[in-house]
Design an enzyme around this catalytic site. Structure first.
Site, PDB file in Angstrom:
ATOM      1  N   GLY A 267       0.817  -1.210   0.000  1.00 23.94           N
ATOM      2  CA  GLY A 267       0.000   0.000   0.000  1.00 23.94           C
ATOM      3  C   GLY A 267       0.850   1.259   0.000  1.00 23.94           C
ATOM      4  N   GLY A 268       0.531   2.171   0.938  1.00 28.07           N
ATOM      5  CA  GLY A 268       1.229   3.457   1.014  1.00 28.07           C
ATOM      6  C   GLY A 268       2.719   3.307   1.238  1.00 28.07           C
TER       7      GLY A 268
ATOM      8  N   GLY B  70      18.056  10.045 -34.527  1.00 26.86           N
ATOM      9  CA  GLY B  70      17.656  10.740 -33.305  1.00 26.86           C
ATOM     10  C   GLY B  70      18.418  10.237 -32.094  1.00 26.86           C
ATOM     11  CB  ALA B  71      19.541   6.874 -31.085  1.00 29.06           C
TER      12      ALA B  71
HETATM   13  C1  HXC Z   1      -2.307  -2.791  11.272  1.00 29.80           C
HETATM   14  C2  HXC Z   1      -1.125  -4.634  10.660  1.00 29.80           C
HETATM   15  C3  HXC Z   1      -1.066  -4.187   9.339  1.00 29.80           C
HETATM   16  C4  HXC Z   1      -1.681  -2.938   9.036  1.00 29.80           C
HETATM   17  C5  HXC Z   1      -0.010  -6.055   9.445  1.00 29.80           C
HETATM   18  N1  HXC Z   1      -0.465  -5.801  10.681  1.00 29.80           N
HETATM   19  N2  HXC Z   1      -0.381  -5.089   8.596  1.00 29.80           N
HETATM   20  N3  HXC Z   1      -1.748  -3.946  11.617  1.00 29.80           N
HETATM   21  N4  HXC Z   1      -2.285  -2.299  10.047  1.00 29.80           N
HETATM   22  N5  HXC Z   1      -1.663  -2.454   7.823  1.00 29.80           N
HETATM   23  C6  HXC Z   1      -0.256  -6.604  11.877  1.00 29.80           C
HETATM   24  C7  HXC Z   1      -0.995  -7.935  11.840  1.00 29.80           C
HETATM   25  O1  HXC Z   1      -2.313  -7.766  12.291  1.00 29.80           O
HETATM   26  C8  HXC Z   1      -0.158  -8.745  12.819  1.00 29.80           C
HETATM   27  O2  HXC Z   1      -0.507  -8.333  14.132  1.00 29.80           O
HETATM   28  C9  HXC Z   1       1.242  -8.248  12.545  1.00 29.80           C
HETATM   29  O3  HXC Z   1       1.103  -6.970  11.934  1.00 29.80           O
HETATM   30  C10 HXC Z   1       2.031  -9.139  11.626  1.00 29.80           C
HETATM   31  O4  HXC Z   1       1.232  -9.397  10.479  1.00 29.80           O
HETATM   32  P1  HXC Z   1       0.977 -10.860   9.898  1.00 29.80           P
HETATM   33  O5  HXC Z   1      -0.166 -10.755   8.971  1.00 29.80           O
HETATM   34  O6  HXC Z   1       0.861 -11.832  11.023  1.00 29.80           O
HETATM   35  O7  HXC Z   1       2.350 -11.140   9.160  1.00 29.80           O
HETATM   36  P2  HXC Z   1       2.594 -11.806   7.747  1.00 29.80           P
HETATM   37  O8  HXC Z   1       1.845 -13.089   7.655  1.00 29.80           O
HETATM   38  O9  HXC Z   1       4.065 -11.843   7.606  1.00 29.80           O
HETATM   39  O10 HXC Z   1       1.971 -10.812   6.688  1.00 29.80           O
HETATM   40  C11 HXC Z   1       2.453  -9.495   6.549  1.00 29.80           C
HETATM   41  C12 HXC Z   1       1.564  -8.682   5.589  1.00 29.80           C
HETATM   42  C13 HXC Z   1       0.080  -8.788   6.018  1.00 29.80           C
HETATM   43  C14 HXC Z   1       1.759  -9.220   4.174  1.00 29.80           C
HETATM   44  C15 HXC Z   1       2.065  -7.240   5.618  1.00 29.80           C
HETATM   45  O11 HXC Z   1      -0.002  -8.494   7.417  1.00 29.80           O
HETATM   46  C16 HXC Z   1      -0.811  -7.862   5.280  1.00 29.80           C
HETATM   47  O12 HXC Z   1      -1.220  -8.156   4.176  1.00 29.80           O
HETATM   48  N6  HXC Z   1      -1.140  -6.725   5.935  1.00 29.80           N
HETATM   49  C17 HXC Z   1      -2.064  -5.757   5.364  1.00 29.80           C
HETATM   50  C18 HXC Z   1      -1.457  -5.014   4.181  1.00 29.80           C
HETATM   51  C19 HXC Z   1      -2.340  -3.898   3.734  1.00 29.80           C
HETATM   52  O13 HXC Z   1      -3.356  -4.131   3.078  1.00 29.80           O
HETATM   53  N7  HXC Z   1      -2.043  -2.660   4.225  1.00 29.80           N
HETATM   54  C20 HXC Z   1      -2.868  -1.498   4.048  1.00 29.80           C
HETATM   55  C21 HXC Z   1      -2.557  -0.934   2.706  1.00 29.80           C
HETATM   56  S1  HXC Z   1      -3.559   0.446   2.350  1.00 29.80           S
HETATM   57  P3  HXC Z   1      -0.363  -9.289  15.392  1.00 29.80           P
HETATM   58  O14 HXC Z   1      -0.968  -8.513  16.495  1.00 29.80           O
HETATM   59  O15 HXC Z   1      -1.052 -10.548  15.064  1.00 29.80           O
HETATM   60  O16 HXC Z   1       1.101  -9.488  15.572  1.00 29.80           O
HETATM   61  C22 HXC Z   1      -2.518   1.684   2.481  1.00 29.80           C
HETATM   62  C23 HXC Z   1      -3.123   2.967   2.065  1.00 29.80           C
HETATM   63  C24 HXC Z   1      -2.143   4.085   2.078  1.00 29.80           C
HETATM   64  O17 HXC Z   1      -1.383   1.570   2.816  1.00 29.80           O
HETATM   65  C25 HXC Z   1      -2.203   4.815   0.795  1.00 29.80           C
HETATM   66  C26 HXC Z   1      -1.332   6.045   0.832  1.00 29.80           C
HETATM   67  C27 HXC Z   1      -1.023   6.512  -0.525  1.00 29.80           C
END
Ligand code: HXC
Length: 510
Positions: free
Chosen positions: A167-168, A403-404
């Site tokens: 994401g961001g 051109g290149a």
């Molecule tokens: C809050 C999060 C989180 C998030 C992970 N965690 N991503 N908490 N916000 N975005 C937390 C999980 O709940 C978990 O908490 C711990 O971090 C570890 O994550 P896991 O899933 O257990 O680890 P893993 O299996 O290694 O997977 C990692 C991951 C996955 C691939 C990053 O967690 C994931 O897909 N997260 C979401 C990604 C996402 O969609 N992000 C938002 C994008 S939108 P616990 O408590 O269990 O340890 C965005 C918009 C911004 O960013 C745009 C700006 C331009």
């Protein structure tokens, strides 16, 4: 006093424990260092000074509690004695996700680095926007992006992707100058992950297929360098930094490489075949010319028909740009144009002279290239060279067509010195194509069309496709014996040392 200090240190100890023993062990099992170990590994021993360790989240929604350092460690230290700012996202703390205060810490670090005039290195390992914090998290991303742009072209920004970057989280690295990816398991970059893609488009793809290092190093061009693991990636950061100044008001450090700038380079006779159709690897040509054969190639696997990277000549950092005939005859295409243009603009921001080696049959013809916008992308190369005010030294090795020819650091776009090898062919197009067009009637009406065609090709080659014609017009400063290339470049770098910067610009992602 002592009791108050003890209380502060108790809190600090809790922060240093990061996400706790269990999460740290999980990280280690996957072969990764912790965020604090990464910083230690990157910086000179005991040089790290942490800033804002006690910052904590103001949000409590969805049971969100105070998190150690709010999931990101920020501060400054030195690398080889030179100051840098660094931040490391801590995956053991809620997946390194970026909440309001986490983002504020990074933004503040950028402000500090800009004031100090020193690079920022981001060690990225983050699940993106902290979902619990909603719009506060998005606000902080925006604050960081604005800092990325403000710092662009003023201080180097290097990001290392050491885990998920979703994401961001991908945009701050994309706005910086260089992205290094590790081959760590679970290390990938994407805007929308596989689950969302499947829900929206029905496409099934694994995280690695979607945004692993191979994709970004070879296809998307989002990644500049790849490392086997955390330690190797941090070594690459140090190496890269060794070529760069700390900011755009300084020149890169000069190193005593021990390689004689007057060294002859007769190896070029063997490397570059006289037959224009035979390929050679431009990287071999570059290596014999630069100090101690040391060349840090940037984006080696993306658009390999263009070679770019850093080296030293006479101990001074130079940016190398070369067409590489080893791949697609060294043609300029959409990706090669973007790669070259962005590299030139980076060098121009940071006072790095550009040495260009030309061997290019032209822009790549084809419907796909035209439809992808080769006009717009190719124009970026013209823009970047014309805009550049660092010393520009160009060596025309063999083909320099159409051109290149103009685009690849020609005199017409502002090169300070242009040398040609005797094998250089500078013309609107290759002699074969040219003869077919302008002598069409003569060839067709000849008693022996094939013999006439060969004669006409030779006639065109003699007249235009050689460096003397361009030298006679003053478009080439001299036709040189290739064995003197290194000393000619070293001499040009010395005489151009005081060249004045005309204007400043940022390093927009191209
Ligand atoms: C809050 C999060 C989180 C998030 C992970 N965690 N991503 N908490 N916000 N975005 C937390 C999980 O709940 C978990 O908490 C711990 O971090 C570890 O994550 P896991 O899933 O257990 O680890 P893993 O299996 O290694 O997977 C990692 C991951 C996955 C691939 C990053 O967690 C994931 O897909 N997260 C979401 C990604 C996402 O969609 N992000 C938002 C994008 S939108 P616990 O408590 O269990 O340890 C965005 C918009 C911004 O960013 C745009 C700006 C331009």
């Amino acid at each position: 006093m002592i009791n108050a200090l003890k209380e502060v240190e108790r809190k600090r100890k809790a922060i240093l424990e990061m996400g706790g023993h269990e999460k740290i062990e999980k990280l280690r099992r996957s072969g990764k260092l912790t965020a604090r170990e990464r910083i230690e590994c990157l910086l000179d021993e005991n040089s790290f000074v942490e800033l804002l360790p006690f910052v904590e989240s103001r949000n409590t929604d969805f049971g969100l509690k105070s998190l150690p350092a709010d999931g990101v460690i920020t501060g400054y230290g030195t690398i080889d004695g030179r100051p840098v700012c660094v931040y490391a996202q801590d995956f053991t703390v809620l997946g390194g996700s970026l909440g309001e205060m986490h983002g504020m810490k990074i933004a503040r670090l950028f402000d500090f680095a800009l004031e100090a005039g020193i690079p920022v290195i981001g060690l990225c390992d983050s699940g993106g926007a902290r979902i619990h914090e909603g719009v506060d998290s998005l606000k902080s991303y925006g604050e960081i992006f604005r800092r990325n742009v403000e710092a662009s072209g003023k201080i180097p920004q290097i990001n290392v992707i050491m885990g998920p970057c979703a994401g961001g989280a991908v945009y701050s690295p994309a706005l910086g100058d260089f992205v290094i990816m590790t081959k760590n398991k679970g290390c990938h970059m994407f805007i929308t992950g596989p689950k969302v893609i499947e829900a929206v488009t029905g496409e099934k793809v694994s995280p690695a297929e979607l945004g692993g290092w191979e994709v970004h190093a070879m296809k998307s061009g989002n990644c500049h360098l790849v490392a086997d693991n955390d330690i190797k990636a941090l070594e690459l950061v140090k190496k890269l930094l060794s070529y760069l100044p700390l900011n755009s008001n300084e020149c890169p450090p000069v190193v005593n490489t021990g390689d004689d700038p007057m060294r002859k380079t007769p190896e070029i006779y063997e490397i570059v075949p006289e037959d224009q159709k035979k390929p050679y690897d431009a990287r071999e040509l570059v290596k014999v010319i630069v100090d101690n054969r040391e060349f840090l190639e940037i984006q080696p696997s993306f658009a390999p028909n263009a070679t770019v990277g850093f080296a030293r000549i006479d101990g001074k950092t130079v940016g190398i740009v070369a067409n590489n005939p080893w791949f697609y005859a060294g043609c300029l295409d959409v990706d090669a144009s973007d790669k070259i243009a962005r590299f030139i603009r980076f060098c121009d921001c940071f006072n790095i002279p550009i040495i260009t080696f030309v061997d290019v049959p032209g822009y790549l013809p084809g419907v796909e290239q035209e439809h992808r916008g080769v006009i717009r992308h190719g124009a970026k190369v013209l823009y970047a060279y014309s805009e550049a005010s660092v010393p520009l030294i160009t060596i025309i090795v063999r083909k320099a067509y159409g051109g290149a020819y103009i685009a690849m650091g020609s005199k017409h776009l502002g090169a300070d010195i242009v040398y040609a090898f005797p094998t250089a062919e500078i013309a609107v197009m290759g002699p074969e194509g040219a003869a077919e067009i302008i002598f069409k009637k003569e060839i067709e009406s000849s008693g022996n069309p094939e013999e006439t065609r060969l004669e006409k090709i030779e006639e065109y080659r003699r007249k235009f496709a050689n460096p003397v014609r361009a030298a006679a017009r003053g478009y080439v400063d001299d036709v040189i014996d290739p064995q003197y290339t290194r000393m000619r470049i070293a001499s040009a770098l010395r005489v151009l040392e005081r060249k004045q910067k005309r204007r400043k610009h940022g390093n927009i992602p191209l």
